[in-house]
Design a protein around this motif. Structure first.
Motif, short mmCIF file in Angstrom:
data_model
loop_
_atom_site.label_atom_id
_atom_site.label_comp_id
_atom_site.label_asym_id
_atom_site.label_seq_id
_atom_site.Cartn_x
_atom_site.Cartn_y
_atom_site.Cartn_z
N LEU A 1 -8.09 -2.65 -6.62
CA LEU A 1 -9.02 -1.94 -5.73
C LEU A 1 -8.46 -0.57 -5.34
CD1 LEU A 1 -10.22 -4.75 -3.25
CD2 LEU A 1 -11.61 -3.56 -4.96
N ALA A 2 -7.15 -0.52 -5.09
CA ALA A 2 -6.52 0.74 -4.71
C ALA A 2 -6.55 1.75 -5.86
CB ALA A 2 -5.08 0.49 -4.27
N ILE A 3 -6.26 1.29 -7.06
CA ILE A 3 -6.29 2.16 -8.24
C ILE A 3 -7.70 2.67 -8.48
CG2 ILE A 3 -6.07 2.16 -10.76
CD1 ILE A 3 -3.61 0.35 -10.42
N GLN A 4 -8.67 1.78 -8.31
CA GLN A 4 -10.08 2.16 -8.47
C GLN A 4 -10.46 3.21 -7.44
OE1 GLN A 4 -12.85 -1.19 -8.42
NE2 GLN A 4 -14.46 0.09 -7.57
N SER A 5 -10.01 3.05 -6.20
CA SER A 5 -10.33 3.99 -5.14
C SER A 5 -9.65 5.34 -5.37
CB SER A 5 -9.91 3.42 -3.78
OG SER A 5 -10.27 4.28 -2.73
N TRP A 6 -8.42 5.32 -5.87
CA TRP A 6 -7.69 6.56 -6.12
C TRP A 6 -8.28 7.32 -7.30
CZ3 TRP A 6 -3.26 7.92 -3.15
CH2 TRP A 6 -2.66 9.14 -3.52
N GLY A 7 -8.78 6.55 -8.27
CA GLY A 7 -9.38 7.18 -9.45
C GLY A 7 -8.49 7.19 -10.66
N LYS A 8 -7.26 6.68 -10.51
CA LYS A 8 -6.34 6.59 -11.64
C LYS A 8 -5.17 5.70 -11.24
CE LYS A 8 -3.37 10.45 -10.29
NZ LYS A 8 -2.63 11.64 -10.72
N GLY A 9 -4.33 5.36 -12.21
CA GLY A 9 -3.12 4.60 -11.89
C GLY A 9 -2.88 3.45 -12.84
N ALA B 1 0.50 8.98 -6.21
CA ALA B 1 0.63 10.42 -5.95
C ALA B 1 1.62 11.07 -6.91
CB ALA B 1 1.09 10.64 -4.51
N SER B 2 2.60 10.29 -7.38
CA SER B 2 3.62 10.80 -8.30
C SER B 2 3.28 10.51 -9.76
CB SER B 2 4.99 10.18 -7.95
OG SER B 2 5.33 10.45 -6.62
N ASP B 3 2.14 9.84 -9.98
CA ASP B 3 1.68 9.50 -11.32
C ASP B 3 2.67 8.62 -12.08
OD1 ASP B 3 -0.41 9.55 -13.10
OD2 ASP B 3 0.34 11.28 -14.22
N ILE B 4 3.24 7.63 -11.36
CA ILE B 4 4.11 6.66 -12.01
C ILE B 4 3.53 5.26 -11.79
CG2 ILE B 4 6.17 8.09 -11.74
CD1 ILE B 4 6.97 6.39 -9.35
N ALA B 5 4.03 4.30 -12.54
CA ALA B 5 3.50 2.94 -12.47
C ALA B 5 3.90 2.26 -11.16
CB ALA B 5 4.00 2.12 -13.65
N ILE C 1 0.81 -1.22 0.00
CA ILE C 1 0.00 0.00 0.00
C ILE C 1 0.85 1.27 0.00
CG2 ILE C 1 -1.67 1.33 1.33
CD1 ILE C 1 -2.98 -0.89 -0.24
N PRO C 2 1.91 1.37 0.83
CA PRO C 2 2.76 2.56 0.73
C PRO C 2 3.36 2.76 -0.66
CG PRO C 2 3.24 1.37 2.74
CD PRO C 2 2.32 0.50 1.95
N ASP C 3 3.79 1.65 -1.26
CA ASP C 3 4.34 1.74 -2.62
C ASP C 3 3.29 2.23 -3.61
OD1 ASP C 3 6.73 0.82 -1.65
OD2 ASP C 3 6.54 -1.21 -2.44
N ILE C 4 2.06 1.75 -3.44
CA ILE C 4 0.96 2.18 -4.32
C ILE C 4 0.70 3.67 -4.13
CG2 ILE C 4 -1.54 1.99 -4.71
CD1 ILE C 4 -1.29 -0.99 -4.01
N ALA C 5 0.58 4.11 -2.87
CA ALA C 5 0.26 5.51 -2.60
C ALA C 5 1.33 6.45 -3.15
CB ALA C 5 0.10 5.73 -1.09
#
Length: 366
Positions: A287-295, A225-229, A217-221
């Protein structure tokens, strides 16, 4: 259902309001959530842990030094730990401090064993010198079980083991706890020692404020937030994901039950999600990408990476039956709460103390 939830909150407040709680690991991720929860319940907390690493550590963000007596010291400093516990004369001890990372344990195996095994013995040695009633909850991990990579969830009486140094160190800590329980805190002599000794075993936790290296999750966040893969290593690995507040509520309930009946609850308890929420890494990421709205993400396999368990599930029926504890959040809600925290952090980090409190209050009243 609502009345039952409110009564649970009232039960916890009745158990901890005005009580002295000695909390190890209070500057860590899980320890900071525990500290904030205890402060909302009205407990007087003394924390014992290493210094926070960065200005973004959750302990710093929630201004943890204002809500507890914060002692910055090492678990391996036996005399200091003993002095702080005996000076404080706690009603409860929650031992969360640890070297908690599997991959790091391959780099510092001896230190991992020192902190997780000898550190636990040092805590129990200090408690042994307390001449008053005190209830102790020691936190280990789901990884204490000898992992057969099977589909069956592990129960509290299953064989302990550990492939990597972290998992093995926590299994060793459980042997230490069991030895102290038999030798010094035996039920037969409870009227003399007046100590309840219980163990909480939790699976992978997620939640805001976790900045640990090599955590999903920290890696995802950070990546979103930095708009990278987002880069993931083991997309098919299944873990018992749960929001950090789930096991914390379990630990607090376990402590509250110990206070009432130490002889009955001085055992080990699993705290994990329902089996349906033990999901593959790739599904959690989506699920995380869906919740963030992008990624976006990519999979990078490393043939030289250290061994990590691929499949591990917990049987939580004992905690449900005996402690009246049960997960409140499914995986989707746990992820969305976590992502909401990180989005709030990146939007305005100064609001995080109150935002964290709001999430705790929401959870307590859910």
């Amino acid at each position: 259902m609502e009345n039952m939830v409110v009564s649970l909150f009232e039960k916890l407040k009745a158990s901890y309001n005005g009580k002295k709680v000695f909390l190890t690991g209070h500057t860590g991720f899980k320890g900071s959530w525990m500290l904030k929860t205890l402060s909302l319940l009205g407990a007087e907390v003394k924390g014992y842990a290493l210094e926070p690493q960065t200005k973004d550590d959750l302990f710093v963000l929630i201004e943890g030094q204002k809500i507890c007596d914060s002692v910055i010291a090492d678990l391996r400093d036996k005399k200091r730990l003993e002095k702080e516990i005996l000076d404080f004369q706690p009603d409860f001890v929650f031992h969360l401090a640890a070297q908690p990372l599997v991959r790091l344990s391959y780099a510092i195996p001896a230190e991992t064993f020192e902190v997780n095994v000898i550190g636990t013995a040092n805590v129990l040695d200090a408690v042994r010198l307390l001449a008053k009633k005190c209830d102790v909850v020691l936190i280990t991990t789901d990884k204490v079980y000898h992992n057969n990579e099977w589909i069956y969830p592990y129960r509290e009486n299953d064989r302990l083991g550990g492939y990597d140094p972290y998992s093995a160190s926590k299994a060793c800590a459980e042997l230490v706890i069991d030895s102290y329980r038999n030798s010094f805190f035996n039920n037969k002599t409870y009227n003399i020692h007046k100590k309840g000794i219980a163990v909480g075993r939790a699976g992978n936790v997620i939640g805001g404020g976790d900045w640990s290296k090599d955590r999903l999750i920290p890696d995802i966040a950070k990546a979103l937030a930095s708009d990278i893969a987002v880069v993931i290593r083991n997309p098919k690995s299944v873990r018992p994901w749960q929001h950090v507040l789930e096991p914390i509520m379990g630990y607090l309930l376990l402590g509250a039950n110990l206070e009432v009946n130490s002889l009955q609850f001085n055992q080990s308890y699993n705290f994990g999600p329902h089996i349906s929420d033990a999901l593959p890494v790739e599904e959690m990421l989506n699920l995380a990408i869906q919740s963030w709205g992008k990624g976006k993400y990519k999979v990078e396999f490393d043939e030289n990476q250290p061994h990590e368990a691929g499949l591990l599930k917990l049987d939580i029926s004992k905690a449900i039956t005996e402690l009246n504890w049960e997960p409140k959040l499914d995986a989707e809600k746990a992820v969305s709460m976590t992502i909401d925290w990180y989005k709030a952090f990146y939007d305005d980090s100064k609001s995080i103390s109150s935002f964290t409190a709001q999430q705790i209050i929401y959870f307590l009243n859910k």
